[in-house]
Design an enzyme around this catalytic site. Structure first.
Site, mmCIF file in Angstrom:
data_model
loop_
_atom_site.group_PDB
_atom_site.id
_atom_site.type_symbol
_atom_site.label_atom_id
_atom_site.label_comp_id
_atom_site.label_asym_id
_atom_site.label_seq_id
_atom_site.Cartn_x
_atom_site.Cartn_y
_atom_site.Cartn_z
ATOM 1 N N ASP A 59 94.880 45.318 27.344
ATOM 2 C CA ASP A 59 94.410 45.915 28.320
ATOM 3 C C ASP A 59 96.483 46.638 28.894
ATOM 4 O O ASP A 59 97.030 47.863 29.298
ATOM 5 C CB ASP A 59 93.602 45.640 29.520
ATOM 6 N N GLU A 104 91.713 47.114 23.154
ATOM 7 C CA GLU A 104 92.306 46.540 23.883
ATOM 8 C C GLU A 104 91.690 45.162 22.822
ATOM 9 O O GLU A 104 92.986 44.498 22.976
ATOM 10 C CB GLU A 104 91.543 46.130 25.718
#
Length: 237
Positions: free
Chosen positions: A52, A124
């Site tokens: 992320d 991610e």
């Protein structure tokens, strides 16, 4: 190493070869799969956390260089749209990685919300794994080609198309758009929504998507495009 994953196939899709392939296996391991498999001790959650941050950095840098005169508020609006769950799910689909996700039998991803969440987390996690194995450069090489073109980023900077359409109709026509919904079945057989946006009893735009919210956005964007609407805060392309 998990024998259910064809490491070479995934690496070919990523155009990146891992020196530590176990990182890739971990990235592909959904927490529900670890909970149901006694031999698995790691799942993707920590890599998601890292990925992320990596994604945020890459997208921030990309926008910063692409729009040198743009203010930080507008850049933030575009960045938020490029790193949200829907976009990350689309990146997973573009790479064709969803089929390699190891997920528990009890985990439901048949509905759109579950699929979006699982695939977004997968992207991610993979990005986090690539970063740990090869650094920022290969992570950037994977991510940047997935991002919209400079021209297509413009609507993201202008905000939600539903809000923009409402502003347009209120200002120019003194009325509000109305959204009509009917059931729709995707080419893959999944249930979804067909949305028509009506302004003064005329159809201005239509949208088709698995989620009602996304279909409304698509309909609003088509309405804006059809009426050649340009926000006052235009961006030099």
């Amino acid at each position: 190493m998990n024998n259910l994953i064809n490491i070479k196939e995934v690496e070919a899709k990523l155009k990146f070869t891992f020196t530590q392939p176990q990182l890739l296996v971990t990235a592909l391991t959904h927490p529900s799969y670890r909970n149901e498999t006694v031999t698995i001790t790691e799942d993707s959650e920590r890599l998601e956390f890292l990925g992320d941050a990596v994604l945020c950095l890459i997208v921030t840098e990309h926008l910063f260089l692409l729009f040198p005169s743009m203010d930080e508020g507008t850049l933030s609006t575009a960045r938020a749209a490029l790193i949200n769950a829907v976009s990350c799910c689309q990146y997973t689909d573009a790479l064709g990685l969803g089929e390699y996700l190891l997920i528990g039998k009890g985990e439901r991803i048949q509905n759109e919300r579950g699929r979006t969440s699982a695939y977004a987390n997968l992207f991610e996690a993979i990005l986090g794994a690539v970063y740990l194995d090869g650094g920022l450069a290969p992570a950037r090489q994977i991510t940047v080609p997935l991002l919209p073109s400079k021209k297509d980023i413009l609507p993201l900077m202008l905000g939600n198309p539903k809000n923009r359409l409402q502003q347009l109709t209120q200002k120019q026509l003194r009325t509000l758009p109305v959204y009509q919904s009917t059931p729709w079945i995707s080419p893959q057989g999944a249930p979804g929504y067909h949305i028509r946006v009506i302004v003064n009893d005329e159809i201005w735009g239509e949208g088709f998507a698995l989620s009602k919210k996304e279909a409304e956005k698509l309909a609003a964007q088509e309405a804006l495009d059809a009426n050649d609407y340009k926000d006052k805060n235009t961006v030099d392309l």
